[in-house]
Scaffold this motif. Structure first.
Motif, PDB file in Angstrom:
ATOM      1  N   LEU A   1      22.224  13.526  -5.765  1.00 17.54           N
ATOM      2  CA  LEU A   1      22.787  12.540  -4.841  1.00 17.54           C
ATOM      3  C   LEU A   1      22.985  11.211  -5.567  1.00 17.54           C
ATOM      4  N   LYS A   2      24.196  10.688  -5.526  1.00 20.48           N
ATOM      5  CA  LYS A   2      24.521   9.458  -6.234  1.00 20.48           C
ATOM      6  C   LYS A   2      23.775   8.277  -5.605  1.00 20.48           C
ATOM      7  N   GLY A   3      23.097   7.520  -6.453  1.00 20.09           N
ATOM      8  CA  GLY A   3      22.413   6.316  -6.002  1.00 20.09           C
ATOM      9  C   GLY A   3      21.127   6.560  -5.244  1.00 20.09           C
ATOM     10  N   PHE A   4      20.658   7.813  -5.166  1.00 18.93           N
ATOM     11  CA  PHE A   4      19.445   8.106  -4.399  1.00 18.93           C
ATOM     12  C   PHE A   4      18.202   7.778  -5.222  1.00 18.93           C
ATOM     13  N   ASN A   5      17.232   7.138  -4.588  1.00 20.89           N
ATOM     14  CA  ASN A   5      15.973   6.780  -5.243  1.00 20.89           C
ATOM     15  C   ASN A   5      15.094   8.029  -5.363  1.00 20.89           C
ATOM     16  N   LEU A   6      14.856   8.475  -6.586  1.00 21.72           N
ATOM     17  CA  LEU A   6      14.109   9.712  -6.828  1.00 21.72           C
ATOM     18  C   LEU A   6      12.614   9.480  -6.997  1.00 21.72           C
ATOM     19  N   TRP A   7      12.140   8.245  -6.839  1.00 24.55           N
ATOM     20  CA  TRP A   7      10.709   7.968  -6.970  1.00 24.55           C
ATOM     21  C   TRP A   7      10.007   8.278  -5.654  1.00 24.55           C
ATOM     22  N   MET A   8       8.951   9.122  -5.760  1.00 25.18           N
ATOM     23  CA  MET A   8       8.224   9.587  -4.573  1.00 25.18           C
ATOM     24  C   MET A   8       6.733   9.631  -4.868  1.00 25.18           C
ATOM     25  N   GLY A   9       5.987  10.136  -3.875  1.00 26.16           N
ATOM     26  CA  GLY A   9       4.556  10.307  -4.041  1.00 26.16           C
ATOM     27  C   GLY A   9       4.220  11.632  -4.709  1.00 26.16           C
TER      28      GLY A   9
ATOM     29  N   VAL B   1      16.092   4.720   4.823  1.00 25.80           N
ATOM     30  CA  VAL B   1      17.172   5.672   4.555  1.00 25.80           C
ATOM     31  C   VAL B   1      16.708   6.734   3.567  1.00 25.80           C
ATOM     32  N   GLN B   2      15.982   6.314   2.525  1.00 24.52           N
ATOM     33  CA  GLN B   2      15.477   7.281   1.545  1.00 24.52           C
ATOM     34  C   GLN B   2      14.580   8.310   2.212  1.00 24.52           C
ATOM     35  N   ASN B   3      13.695   7.857   3.099  1.00 23.46           N
ATOM     36  CA  ASN B   3      12.784   8.771   3.779  1.00 23.46           C
ATOM     37  C   ASN B   3      13.544   9.768   4.656  1.00 23.46           C
ATOM     38  N   SER B   4      14.571   9.288   5.361  1.00 20.05           N
ATOM     39  CA  SER B   4      15.342  10.181   6.237  1.00 20.05           C
ATOM     40  C   SER B   4      16.022  11.282   5.433  1.00 20.05           C
ATOM     41  N   ILE B   5      16.633  10.904   4.300  1.00 22.65           N
ATOM     42  CA  ILE B   5      17.325  11.902   3.476  1.00 22.65           C
ATOM     43  C   ILE B   5      16.322  12.829   2.801  1.00 22.65           C
ATOM     44  N   SER B   6      15.222  12.261   2.310  1.00 24.39           N
ATOM     45  CA  SER B   6      14.200  13.080   1.653  1.00 24.39           C
ATOM     46  C   SER B   6      13.589  14.084   2.621  1.00 24.39           C
ATOM     47  N   PHE B   7      13.382  13.676   3.872  1.00 29.58           N
ATOM     48  CA  PHE B   7      12.803  14.576   4.869  1.00 29.58           C
ATOM     49  C   PHE B   7      13.716  15.768   5.108  1.00 29.58           C
TER      50      PHE B   7
ATOM     51  N   LEU C   1      18.063  17.025  -3.747  1.00 29.14           N
ATOM     52  CA  LEU C   1      18.156  15.569  -3.791  1.00 29.14           C
ATOM     53  C   LEU C   1      18.549  15.012  -5.156  1.00 29.14           C
ATOM     54  N   GLY C   2      18.364  15.799  -6.192  1.00 29.39           N
ATOM     55  CA  GLY C   2      18.524  15.268  -7.540  1.00 29.39           C
ATOM     56  C   GLY C   2      19.938  14.863  -7.908  1.00 29.39           C
TER      57      GLY C   2
ATOM     58  N   ALA D   1       0.835  -1.207   0.000  1.00 28.47           N
ATOM     59  CA  ALA D   1       0.000   0.000   0.000  1.00 28.47           C
ATOM     60  C   ALA D   1       0.869   1.256   0.000  1.00 28.47           C
ATOM     61  N   LEU D   2       1.965   1.220   0.750  1.00 24.95           N
ATOM     62  CA  LEU D   2       2.875   2.372   0.775  1.00 24.95           C
ATOM     63  C   LEU D   2       3.560   2.555  -0.572  1.00 24.95           C
ATOM     64  N   TYR D   3       3.929   1.453  -1.217  1.00 25.17           N
ATOM     65  CA  TYR D   3       4.561   1.565  -2.533  1.00 25.17           C
ATOM     66  C   TYR D   3       3.589   2.156  -3.554  1.00 25.17           C
ATOM     67  N   LEU D   4       2.308   1.820  -3.435  1.00 23.52           N
ATOM     68  CA  LEU D   4       1.317   2.382  -4.359  1.00 23.52           C
ATOM     69  C   LEU D   4       1.220   3.896  -4.215  1.00 23.52           C
ATOM     70  N   HIS D   5       1.440   4.400  -3.019  1.00 23.23           N
ATOM     71  CA  HIS D   5       1.306   5.835  -2.775  1.00 23.23           C
ATOM     72  C   HIS D   5       2.614   6.600  -2.971  1.00 23.23           C
ATOM     73  N   CYS D   6       3.715   5.961  -2.675  1.00 21.43           N
ATOM     74  CA  CYS D   6       4.986   6.689  -2.597  1.00 21.43           C
ATOM     75  C   CYS D   6       5.967   6.342  -3.712  1.00 21.43           C
ATOM     76  N   MET D   7       5.519   5.642  -4.727  1.00 25.71           N
ATOM     77  CA  MET D   7       6.378   5.334  -5.869  1.00 25.71           C
ATOM     78  C   MET D   7       5.617   5.610  -7.168  1.00 25.71           C
ATOM     79  N   VAL D   8       5.074   6.812  -7.288  1.00 32.28           N
ATOM     80  CA  VAL D   8       4.209   7.113  -8.430  1.00 32.28           C
ATOM     81  C   VAL D   8       4.815   8.132  -9.390  1.00 32.28           C
ATOM     82  N   ARG D   9       5.837   8.853  -8.966  1.00 33.49           N
ATOM     83  CA  ARG D   9       6.436   9.858  -9.841  1.00 33.49           C
ATOM     84  C   ARG D   9       7.919  10.003  -9.507  1.00 33.49           C
ATOM     85  N   GLU D  10       8.699  10.350 -10.502  1.00 35.20           N
ATOM     86  CA  GLU D  10      10.126  10.534 -10.320  1.00 35.20           C
ATOM     87  C   GLU D  10      10.451  12.018 -10.222  1.00 35.20           C
ATOM     88  N   LEU D  11      11.328  12.331  -9.308  1.00 32.24           N
ATOM     89  CA  LEU D  11      11.752  13.718  -9.137  1.00 32.24           C
ATOM     90  C   LEU D  11      12.492  14.191 -10.395  1.00 32.24           C
ATOM     91  N   VAL D  12      12.062  15.312 -10.957  1.00 27.24           N
ATOM     92  CA  VAL D  12      12.636  15.826 -12.203  1.00 27.24           C
ATOM     93  C   VAL D  12      13.252  17.199 -11.949  1.00 27.24           C
TER      94      VAL D  12
END
Length: 497
Positions: free
Chosen positions: A298-306, A460-466, A295-296, A275-286
């Motif tokens: 950062l090497k190896g950082f997952n840019l997919w968010m809600g 880890v992604q959430n901590s850095i994104s926050f 954040l854009g 359920a969290l993946y459905l909400h928080c992996m819907v768009r990529e940071l551009v």
């Protein structure tokens, strides 16, 4: 003459009666002072007000005419010391108010328990109750956390809405209505549905709360109380999250007054993960997103968010407990191509002659129930063993344990080093993520289950994104990693009973 004699006679009789009354009062006061001087009388000042001291000594009377000062003082003690401190003070000679009395006197919030069909109205009511009263609103990141708490499995009637609460959210749509009405038809329908196992009495309650990442206003604010039977799918969880997000974004006291929800946290419930993946992996940071500048690159950082840059999070303590269980299993795991199970760290810890491990017994350290970072920290001391005169096979195991220790150190250090800055904390977590990722690429699921690996990377992604979102909103505001996850909600649930 006769009239004068009768008057004096009446005066004499009145004086005799007054003297008798004074003697009675004297005896009463003598008894009172004897009791007060020899007995510990609970709530003496309130008892004297009601003149029931003998009943109080016998335990037949408990004074409850508390003043506002006593109620406020008891509330402060409860907030600072918890239920145990309040219970001790309640049974002391001070006889302070009990927790039940405080709940009745200081009921600040009248929250609605959802019955399924009214979930949107209940969310709106609860958010208005919790958020409208905030006078000094500080724009700061908001964390939505979800946790399950066991219930006693009873139904109840809510007079404010005329609903029968306590039925499971997953199957409540089977019923036409949950409102009591003026007849017993609804009760009969509910009874038949429960007996035929079409609807269940909720065995757990899902609590969804909002919490601010702020040193002053960090308390969890419950906005949804929903009985569950644990037979629903991840789509039910996804729908609940979506409803909470929609109501929060629509209300004037929600996102418009505070800030967007940046983090959605769970305690690791299996149905919550998809359920969290459905909400928080819907768009990529551009690049044209304002958050991309932080954040854009950062090497190896997952840019997919809600949609609102929200990311999923899993509670650190639950993740640590699952990792400890993995390390302590007899089946073992493979790290850096080397097999490790529970017995191997035990033998290596016994080699630590120059390190004091007396604080944590070795066999208790390697118990799957461990969840304390300070206990896991003892495993890091294996790195202090000198590799001289090791056999080739021991050298491989030593390197594997050192890699595990380096990984654990990077994970635990940010939470046990109060003097660290947020830069040091995030750098350490990034180091852990890279070590974890490289090890998982090499050993795959032989190292750790895929869902645990994904949960750690999401954490880890959430901590850095926050941190990035906070820099965009208010660069001067501190980020408190200890307030992430569901810990604030769990503390609230523990205090509530």
């Amino acid at each position: 003459m006769d009239n004068l004699y009768q008057y004096q006679q009446l005066q004499y009789f009145n004086s005799e009666k007054s003297l008798d009354r004074l003697h009675i009062h004297e005896e009463t006061w003598d008894k009172l002072w004897d009791v007060v001087g020899t007995e510990h009388v609970h709530a003496l000042h309130r008892i004297l007000f009601n003149a029931k001291i003998e009943k109080a000594v016998a335990g037949k009377y408990h004074a409850s005419n508390f003043s506002e000062l006593e109620l406020d003082l008891a509330m402060v003690i409860y907030e600072l010391g918890g239920g145990a401190a309040l219970h001790a003070l309640h049974n002391s000679p001070f006889a302070s108010p009990s927790r039940t009395t405080l709940i009745k006197q200081h009921a600040e919030y009248n929250l609605h328990v959802s019955t399924g069909e009214t979930i949107m109205d209940d969310l709106r009511h609860n958010m208005e109750v919790q958020l409208v009263g905030d006078n000094n609103v500080i724009l700061v990141g908001v964390n939505m956390c979800m946790d399950d708490v066991a219930s006693d499995g009873h139904l109840c009637w809510i007079p404010a809405t005329d609903n029968i609460a306590g039925l499971c959210y997953e199957h409540i749509s089977y019923l036409k209505t949950t409102k009591m009405g003026v007849s017993l038809e609804a009760i009969q329908a509910i009874s038949d549905a429960i007996r035929n196992k079409k609807v269940h009495i909720g065995q757990e309650i899902l609590v969804v709360a909002l919490g601010c990442n702020d040193a002053a206003d960090y308390n969890a604010k419950p906005v949804l109380i929903l009985p569950m039977c644990k037979q629903g799918s991840f789509m039910d969880a996804a729908l609940i999250i979506e409803k909470v997000m929609q109501v929060y974004q629509a209300l004037p006291c929600g996102e418009a007054r505070h800030s967007p929800i940046w983090s959605i946290s769970s305690d690791g419930e299996p149905k919550h993960r998809p359920a969290l993946y459905l909400h928080c992996m819907v768009r990529e940071l551009v690049p044209h997103d304002s958050l991309f500048q932080h954040l854009g690159f950062l090497k190896g950082f997952n840019l997919w968010m809600g949609p609102q840059f929200e990311t999923q999070d899993f509670d650190f303590k639950h993740l640590l407990k699952r990792l400890a269980k993995l390390i302590c299993t007899c089946e073992g795991f493979i790290i850096n191509g080397t097999f490790i199970n529970k017995s191997i760290p035990t033998g290596w810890l016994l080699r630590l002659t120059h390190v004091d491990c007396s604080e944590y017994p070795i066999h208790s350290l390697l118990n799957p129930s461990i969840s304390n970072p300070n206990e896991l920290e003892a495993l890091l001391k294996i790195r202090k063993i000198e590799p001289d005169e090791m056999k080739p096979t021991e050298f491989l195991i030593y390197h594997a344990l050192c890699l595990l220790g380096e990984m654990l150190d990077a994970l635990i250090a940010p939470f046990i080093s109060p003097d660290w800055s947020i830069t040091q904390q995030v750098t350490s977590l990034a180091k852990f993520a890279f070590l974890l990722g490289s090890t998982y690429v090499e050993d795959r699921t032989a190292f750790m289950p895929a869902h645990l690996y994904g949960d750690f990377q999401s954490f880890v992604q959430n901590s850095i994104s926050f941190v990035g979102c906070t820099k965009e909103l208010d660069p001067q505001h501190p980020v408190l990693l200890c307030l992430m996850g569901t810990d604030v909600l769990r503390f609230f649930l523990d205090e509530s009973g």
